[in-house]
Design a protein around this motif. Structure first.
Motif, short mmCIF file in Angstrom:
data_model
loop_
_atom_site.label_atom_id
_atom_site.label_comp_id
_atom_site.label_asym_id
_atom_site.label_seq_id
_atom_site.Cartn_x
_atom_site.Cartn_y
_atom_site.Cartn_z
N MET A 142 0.04 8.64 -1.50
CA MET A 142 1.00 7.56 -1.39
C MET A 142 1.43 7.45 0.07
N GLU A 143 1.40 6.23 0.57
CA GLU A 143 1.80 5.97 1.95
C GLU A 143 3.31 6.09 2.08
N SER B 79 7.19 0.25 -6.65
CA SER B 79 5.79 -0.20 -6.77
C SER B 79 5.18 -0.21 -5.37
N ALA B 80 3.86 -0.28 -5.34
CA ALA B 80 3.17 -0.35 -4.05
C ALA B 80 3.60 -1.58 -3.27
#
Length: 63
Positions: A1-2, A35-36
């Motif tokens: 995850m970024e 969320s992304a």
């Protein structure tokens, strides 16, 4: 995850944002549940937040 975290975790008390990454305390706390798309939206905003934060610090240091 970024993540935008750069491990300089110091919260600006007045603005309540991290001086390292620019996220708010709520964003930091909710990062894993976002969320992304929500994380991308926040990451787009971070450079301006940090620039605004450093600009305000420069002004207060000039007095």
């Amino acid at each position: 995850m970024e993540t935008p975290c750069i491990r300089i975790c110091q919260v600006n008390a007045e603005r309540r944002i991290c001086e390292g990454c620019g996220r708010t305390l709520a964003e930091i706390g909710g990062w894993l549940s976002m969320s992304a798309a929500e994380r991308r939206r926040v990451m787009v905003e971070l450079p301006a937040r940090l620039a605004n934060l450093s600009g305000a610090a420069s002004l207060s240091g000039a007095a």
